[in-house]
Design a protein around this motif. Structure first.
Motif, PDB file in Angstrom:
ATOM      1  N   ASP A 152       8.040 -30.672  -7.175  1.00 51.61           N
ATOM      2  CA  ASP A 152       6.835 -31.379  -6.748  1.00 51.61           C
ATOM      3  C   ASP A 152       7.206 -32.450  -5.710  1.00 51.61           C
ATOM      4  OD1 ASP A 152       4.474 -32.702  -6.429  1.00 51.61           O
ATOM      5  OD2 ASP A 152       3.981 -32.775  -8.553  1.00 51.61           O
ATOM      6  N   GLY A 153       6.935 -32.177  -4.439  1.00 51.64           N
ATOM      7  CA  GLY A 153       7.292 -33.125  -3.382  1.00 51.64           C
ATOM      8  C   GLY A 153       6.527 -34.432  -3.475  1.00 51.64           C
ATOM      9  N   ARG A 154       5.277 -34.371  -3.940  1.00 53.38           N
ATOM     10  CA  ARG A 154       4.491 -35.591  -4.075  1.00 53.38           C
ATOM     11  C   ARG A 154       5.098 -36.531  -5.109  1.00 53.38           C
ATOM     12  NH1 ARG A 154      -1.604 -36.052  -6.501  1.00 53.38           N
ATOM     13  NH2 ARG A 154      -1.803 -38.301  -6.236  1.00 53.38           N
ATOM     14  N   LEU A 155       5.662 -35.947  -6.169  1.00 46.71           N
ATOM     15  CA  LEU A 155       6.314 -36.767  -7.190  1.00 46.71           C
ATOM     16  C   LEU A 155       7.489 -37.542  -6.600  1.00 46.71           C
ATOM     17  CD1 LEU A 155       7.029 -37.632 -10.117  1.00 46.71           C
ATOM     18  CD2 LEU A 155       8.424 -35.574 -10.220  1.00 46.71           C
ATOM     19  N   TRP A 156       8.306 -36.867  -5.790  1.00 46.38           N
ATOM     20  CA  TRP A 156       9.475 -37.538  -5.219  1.00 46.38           C
ATOM     21  C   TRP A 156       9.065 -38.645  -4.257  1.00 46.38           C
ATOM     22  CZ3 TRP A 156      13.812 -37.215  -7.578  1.00 46.38           C
ATOM     23  CH2 TRP A 156      14.121 -36.061  -8.306  1.00 46.38           C
ATOM     24  N   GLY A 157       7.964 -38.405  -3.510  1.00 49.09           N
ATOM     25  CA  GLY A 157       7.451 -39.468  -2.644  1.00 49.09           C
ATOM     26  C   GLY A 157       6.989 -40.669  -3.452  1.00 49.09           C
ATOM     27  N   ALA A 158       6.286 -40.401  -4.563  1.00 47.49           N
ATOM     28  CA  ALA A 158       5.830 -41.491  -5.430  1.00 47.49           C
ATOM     29  C   ALA A 158       7.015 -42.219  -6.047  1.00 47.49           C
ATOM     30  CB  ALA A 158       4.923 -40.930  -6.525  1.00 47.49           C
ATOM     31  N   PHE A 159       8.062 -41.468  -6.392  1.00 47.70           N
ATOM     32  CA  PHE A 159       9.256 -42.078  -6.991  1.00 47.70           C
ATOM     33  C   PHE A 159       9.941 -43.015  -5.990  1.00 47.70           C
ATOM     34  CE2 PHE A 159      13.866 -41.782  -7.991  1.00 47.70           C
ATOM     35  CZ  PHE A 159      13.828 -42.379  -9.230  1.00 47.70           C
ATOM     36  N   ARG A 160      10.070 -42.562  -4.728  1.00 48.61           N
ATOM     37  CA  ARG A 160      10.689 -43.422  -3.703  1.00 48.61           C
ATOM     38  C   ARG A 160       9.844 -44.678  -3.480  1.00 48.61           C
ATOM     39  NH1 ARG A 160      11.789 -38.369  -1.246  1.00 48.61           N
ATOM     40  NH2 ARG A 160       9.824 -38.508  -0.091  1.00 48.61           N
ATOM     41  N   ASN A 161       8.530 -44.523  -3.409  1.00 47.68           N
ATOM     42  CA  ASN A 161       7.665 -45.688  -3.217  1.00 47.68           C
ATOM     43  C   ASN A 161       7.777 -46.671  -4.384  1.00 47.68           C
ATOM     44  OD1 ASN A 161       6.728 -44.602  -0.819  1.00 47.68           O
ATOM     45  ND2 ASN A 161       4.940 -43.635  -1.766  1.00 47.68           N
ATOM     46  N   THR A 162       7.855 -46.125  -5.596  1.00 43.34           N
ATOM     47  CA  THR A 162       7.970 -46.991  -6.773  1.00 43.34           C
ATOM     48  C   THR A 162       9.255 -47.800  -6.740  1.00 43.34           C
ATOM     49  OG1 THR A 162       6.695 -45.408  -8.089  1.00 43.34           O
ATOM     50  CG2 THR A 162       8.017 -47.002  -9.294  1.00 43.34           C
ATOM     51  N   LEU A 163      10.370 -47.141  -6.387  1.00 49.29           N
ATOM     52  CA  LEU A 163      11.646 -47.864  -6.307  1.00 49.29           C
ATOM     53  C   LEU A 163      11.599 -48.922  -5.213  1.00 49.29           C
ATOM     54  CD1 LEU A 163      14.478 -45.208  -6.773  1.00 49.29           C
ATOM     55  CD2 LEU A 163      13.725 -46.996  -8.358  1.00 49.29           C
ATOM     56  N   PHE A 164      11.013 -48.576  -4.060  1.00 48.49           N
ATOM     57  CA  PHE A 164      10.922 -49.536  -2.958  1.00 48.49           C
ATOM     58  C   PHE A 164      10.127 -50.770  -3.387  1.00 48.49           C
ATOM     59  CE2 PHE A 164       8.081 -51.107   0.402  1.00 48.49           C
ATOM     60  CZ  PHE A 164       9.015 -51.667   1.263  1.00 48.49           C
ATOM     61  N   VAL A 165       8.982 -50.553  -4.014  1.00 49.72           N
ATOM     62  CA  VAL A 165       8.147 -51.679  -4.454  1.00 49.72           C
ATOM     63  C   VAL A 165       8.877 -52.499  -5.514  1.00 49.72           C
ATOM     64  CG1 VAL A 165       6.011 -52.298  -5.634  1.00 49.72           C
ATOM     65  CG2 VAL A 165       5.980 -50.539  -3.869  1.00 49.72           C
ATOM     66  N   ALA A 166       9.515 -51.836  -6.476  1.00 49.51           N
ATOM     67  CA  ALA A 166      10.186 -52.554  -7.569  1.00 49.51           C
ATOM     68  C   ALA A 166      11.329 -53.420  -7.032  1.00 49.51           C
ATOM     69  CB  ALA A 166      10.705 -51.560  -8.600  1.00 49.51           C
TER      70      ALA A 166
END
Length: 269
Positions: free
Chosen positions: A59-73
């Protein structure tokens, strides 16, 4: 049965019920991640499968969300630590009404609903023509997560011996040297704990992020959109992975803490 034995029995019964209440839903959810059924349940058991993890991996959308979450955190940790630490040092140096007012202002966002913080952040920055996006999610989360860091550092400051600071100043040290070589080393455990809390608070945040993220996804928003469009066992697989990673981090931290205590005990001997 004596009073002490009755109390012990009630305590153990309470602990069993409490742990079952906390852990049983997680066990059921983990089991559903391996059930070869399109519905996220463990009953009826259709068969063992790992295809929900494979779908999640692809799921490519999941990996994008994961990268965004790490960036924000990571950004939230980078801003919350200096803001919370500076606020704690300032509050600790004040007394009287000024201390109460500043303490109340810092703690107030913790008591404010996340949706209110998200909407107010969005409206405030829109006045300056700043569009929604992950940068607003960072600013919105920092406005209340910094208070957690402040509370931890402030509690640590209560055990700080102010005479060490005064002695260093009398011996000719500058305020910057006192801060860097005496005060901050004393605060490092609280700052480390504050960084961990800020990181996990940011990862699990939903209300503030939902209003400020713009067109970007984070993990919580991704899960929300999946549930809204029809929940599948891939959500169970994602939740199982997150819980496993969290437990692994907690176990590693506990092992490291116990080793540090043993080294400190040997050094003291």
């Amino acid at each position: 049965m004596s009073q002490a034995r009755r109390s012990d029995w009630l305590f153990h019964a309470y602990m069993v019920v409490f742990l079952l209440y906390m852990l049983l839903p997680l066990v059921v959810m983990g089991g559903a991640a391996f059930n070869d059924s399109r519905f996220p349940s463990v009953y009826p058991w259709v068969g063992f499968t790992d295809r929900w993890f494979v779908e999640l991996w692809n799921d490519g959308r999941l990996w994008g969300a994961f990268r965004n979450t790490l960036f924000v955190a990571l950004a939230v940790v980078g801003l919350s630590i200096p803001i919370g630490t500076a606020a704690a040092i300032l509050i600790n140096s004040l007394s009287g009404a000024a201390r109460s007012v500043l303490y109340g202002l810092m703690v107030a966002p913790v008591l404010t609903p996340g949706a209110v913080i998200g909407i107010s952040t969005l409206l405030f920055w829109n006045k300056f023509s700043v569009p929604a996006g992950l940068h607003l999610s960072v600013l919105g989360q920092v406005s209340y997560i910094a208070a957690f860091v402040m509370l931890l550092v402030l509690a640590r400051l209560q055990s700080f011996d102010r005479q060490l600071e005064e002695a260093a100043l009398d011996l000719g040290a500058s305020h910057a040297q006192v801060l860097r070589r005496i005060l901050l080393p004393h605060l490092y455990p609280a700052i480390g704990a504050g960084a961990a809390i800020a990181f996990f608070q940011s990862i699990e945040n939903f209300n503030t992020t939902l209003f400020t993220r713009g067109t970007y996804d984070t993990l919580t928003v991704y899960v929300f959109s999946k549930v809204r469009s029809g929940i599948t066992p891939t959500i169970n697989a994602l939740a199982l992975i997150l819980i496993s990673v969290t437990l692994a981090c907690a176990i590693c931290y506990e092992i490291s803490r116990r080793r540090s205590e043993k080294r400190a005990a040997r050094t003291a001997e």
